[in-house]
Design a protein around this motif. Structure first.
Motif, PDB file in Angstrom:
ATOM      1  N   ALA A  38       0.807  -1.225   0.000  1.00 60.17           N
ATOM      2  CA  ALA A  38       0.000   0.000   0.000  1.00 60.17           C
ATOM      3  C   ALA A  38       0.838   1.272   0.000  1.00 60.17           C
ATOM      4  N   THR A  39       2.108   1.170   0.385  1.00 62.19           N
ATOM      5  CA  THR A  39       2.952   2.361   0.485  1.00 62.19           C
ATOM      6  C   THR A  39       3.505   2.745  -0.881  1.00 62.19           C
ATOM      7  N   PRO A  40       3.203   3.949  -1.362  1.00 57.03           N
ATOM      8  CA  PRO A  40       3.720   4.374  -2.672  1.00 57.03           C
ATOM      9  C   PRO A  40       5.204   4.710  -2.584  1.00 57.03           C
ATOM     10  N   PRO A  41       5.894   4.760  -3.711  1.00 55.41           N
ATOM     11  CA  PRO A  41       7.305   5.174  -3.698  1.00 55.41           C
ATOM     12  C   PRO A  41       7.440   6.580  -3.130  1.00 55.41           C
ATOM     13  N   CYS A  42       8.537   6.824  -2.459  1.00 58.90           N
ATOM     14  CA  CYS A  42       8.774   8.144  -1.867  1.00 58.90           C
ATOM     15  C   CYS A  42       9.417   9.052  -2.913  1.00 58.90           C
ATOM     16  N   ARG A  43       8.650  10.023  -3.384  1.00 55.86           N
ATOM     17  CA  ARG A  43       9.133  10.957  -4.401  1.00 55.86           C
ATOM     18  C   ARG A  43       9.029  12.371  -3.844  1.00 55.86           C
ATOM     19  N   LEU A  44      10.151  12.982  -3.575  1.00 60.26           N
ATOM     20  CA  LEU A  44      10.193  14.296  -2.946  1.00 60.26           C
ATOM     21  C   LEU A  44      10.632  15.366  -3.942  1.00 60.26           C
ATOM     22  N   ASN A  45      10.359  16.601  -3.601  1.00 56.59           N
ATOM     23  CA  ASN A  45      10.845  17.717  -4.408  1.00 56.59           C
ATOM     24  C   ASN A  45      12.372  17.756  -4.303  1.00 56.59           C
ATOM     25  N   PRO A  46      13.087  17.604  -5.407  1.00 57.27           N
ATOM     26  CA  PRO A  46      14.555  17.569  -5.329  1.00 57.27           C
ATOM     27  C   PRO A  46      15.168  18.860  -4.806  1.00 57.27           C
ATOM     28  N   LEU A  47      14.418  19.960  -4.867  1.00 50.41           N
ATOM     29  CA  LEU A  47      14.939  21.216  -4.327  1.00 50.41           C
ATOM     30  C   LEU A  47      14.903  21.219  -2.799  1.00 50.41           C
ATOM     31  N   LEU A  48      14.049  20.383  -2.238  1.00 50.35           N
ATOM     32  CA  LEU A  48      13.977  20.249  -0.778  1.00 50.35           C
ATOM     33  C   LEU A  48      14.740  18.979  -0.415  1.00 50.35           C
ATOM     34  N   PHE A  49      16.056  19.073  -0.460  1.00 48.60           N
ATOM     35  CA  PHE A  49      16.888  17.872  -0.439  1.00 48.60           C
ATOM     36  C   PHE A  49      17.296  17.396   0.950  1.00 48.60           C
ATOM     37  N   ASN A  50      16.770  18.017   2.010  1.00 46.37           N
ATOM     38  CA  ASN A  50      17.035  17.462   3.340  1.00 46.37           C
ATOM     39  C   ASN A  50      15.862  17.763   4.270  1.00 46.37           C
ATOM     40  N   GLY A  51      15.923  17.179   5.447  1.00 49.49           N
ATOM     41  CA  GLY A  51      14.815  17.317   6.389  1.00 49.49           C
ATOM     42  C   GLY A  51      14.577  18.737   6.851  1.00 49.49           C
ATOM     43  N   HIS A  52      15.629  19.536   6.938  1.00 51.85           N
ATOM     44  CA  HIS A  52      15.470  20.925   7.368  1.00 51.85           C
ATOM     45  C   HIS A  52      14.646  21.716   6.351  1.00 51.85           C
ATOM     46  N   LEU A  53      14.993  21.588   5.073  1.00 51.91           N
ATOM     47  CA  LEU A  53      14.268  22.321   4.037  1.00 51.91           C
ATOM     48  C   LEU A  53      12.816  21.843   3.941  1.00 51.91           C
ATOM     49  N   GLN A  54      12.615  20.541   4.056  1.00 48.54           N
ATOM     50  CA  GLN A  54      11.257  20.005   3.984  1.00 48.54           C
ATOM     51  C   GLN A  54      10.411  20.501   5.152  1.00 48.54           C
ATOM     52  N   GLU A 334      13.828   9.458   8.043  1.00 48.34           N
ATOM     53  CA  GLU A 334      15.167   9.228   8.583  1.00 48.34           C
ATOM     54  C   GLU A 334      15.958  10.523   8.739  1.00 48.34           C
ATOM     55  N   ASP A 335      15.502  11.590   8.083  1.00 52.01           N
ATOM     56  CA  ASP A 335      16.188  12.876   8.255  1.00 52.01           C
ATOM     57  C   ASP A 335      15.307  13.878   9.001  1.00 52.01           C
TER      58      ASP A 335
END
Length: 351
Positions: A38-54, A334-335
């Motif tokens: 049920a879990t989709p692939p994790c696809r993040l905005n590449p400009l938000l490349f770490n936990g702080h930015l996200q 994890e970040d």
């Protein structure tokens, strides 16, 4: 190089012999395999490349979907910790729009009238999601509405249990919410079970709410009436996470300072009700800048803890997991800047 396209990996941890669940086709599937499917692939905005930015992006993104609530005030039945808390029930947009705005409450939220409340109960069998918010938050939070909106659009019912003093609710005793306080959630869920005897009840908690939910589900054990629960960004070990925040400039001057500032705003709102609380020193409270300072000056004394460390150790849910007896999904990044997997060097959170 996958991080350049925003692709992130997902890891799974589960019991060696996960619970088996029936499917609609009549077959059975392990809970672990169900989650993986049920879990989709994790696809993040590449400009938000770490936990702080996200994390910081959540403070500047759009306002989120509009969700309309009606609020009910609950008087606590706890013999040691009386007081009141509120539960906000999601109502249809049409019902919310025709209601008179209440400036004393968050946007799109009004109180149930006594006449309306008398007819709230139902014998329907629609699934219902009970939500718990994060530190000093409430039903109005964007992340919570982002969760509630698609669920209710799919036909579910939903409500949010607000922590004491949160979401512009009032307090009647000199205590705010507590990271260990499962009793208000327990009372709310028990009442929901009575109001809606045929509804399958599920719950989701975010951050501090995830910690409270984890403890609640563990305390209930085999008696838990929830069908399943989800904990998002649970800090797990509050003492270790607190120490981790103090180890870096960002941890102290951004995250701890922002959270401490939010708690100070909450204190100012409820100052008249809190100032006479046992063990409170207002001069000391006024000097609080960081999360741990507020917990030391306000939360620890009002709830009877000698130090903030004792409060954190008692409230943490890291060891509660072994007592959980229902399907339970915990999701952590994890970040995550607040609850990273290695918060203090080699000290690792187990989940």
């Amino acid at each position: 190089m996958s991080f350049l396209s925003g692709h992130a990996s997902t890891t799974y941890t589960h019991h060696p012999t996960p619970i088996s669940l029936p499917t609609k086709s009549g077959s059975r599937i392990s809970f672990a395999d169900l989650i993986k499917e049920a879990t989709p692939p994790c696809r993040l905005n590449p400009l938000l490349f770490n936990g702080h930015l996200q994390t910081m992006w959540t403070a500047v993104k759009d306002d989120g979907p509009p969700v309309y609530y009606k609020r009910r005030i609950y008087e606590s039945t706890h013999s040691v910790y009386p007081g009141q808390f509120t539960v906000d029930f999601v109502v249809p947009k049409e019902e919310g729009l025709k209601s008179t705005t209440d400036e004393s409450l968050p946007e799109r939220t009004i109180f149930y009238s006594e006449k309306e409340w008398e007819s709230v109960g139902s014998d329907d069998d629609r699934s219902m999601l009970v939500c718990l918010h994060g530190l000093s938050g409430g039903s109005h939070e964007v992340y919570l509405r982002q969760c509630v909106a698609p669920v209710t659009a799919a036909g579910w019912e939903s409500c949010v249990v607000n922590g004491r003093g949160c979401a512009l609710s009032k307090i009647t005793t000199p205590r705010l919410f507590n990271a260990r306080a499962t009793w208000d959630v327990r009372q709310a869920i028990a009442h929901l079970r009575g109001l809606f005897p045929n509804r399958p009840l599920y719950a989701i908690g975010f951050s501090l709410g995830a910690n409270i939910l984890t403890n609640y589900v563990a305390e209930e054990g085999d008696r838990c009436v929830l069908k399943a629960a989800v904990a998002c960004s649970n800090p797990w070990n509050l003492e270790i996470c607190n120490l981790a925040l103090q180890r870096s400039w960002l941890g102290m001057e951004v995250y701890s300072k922002v959270m401490g500032g939010n708690l100070m705003k909450l204190y100012e709102k409820h100052r008249e009700d809190l100032v006479n609380g046992e063990g409170l020193d207002e001069e000391r409270i006024r000097k609080c800048k960081y999360l741990h300072e507020f917990d030391r000056a306000v939360q620890a004394p009002t709830w009877g803890y000698p130090t903030e460390g004792a409060y954190y150790r008692d409230a943490q849910s890291v060891d509660a997991v072994i007592a959980i007896k229902i399907p339970f999904l915990a999701i952590n990044a994890e970040d995550d800047p607040v609850s990273p997997p290695f918060p203090c060097g080699s000290v690792k959170l187990p989940y």
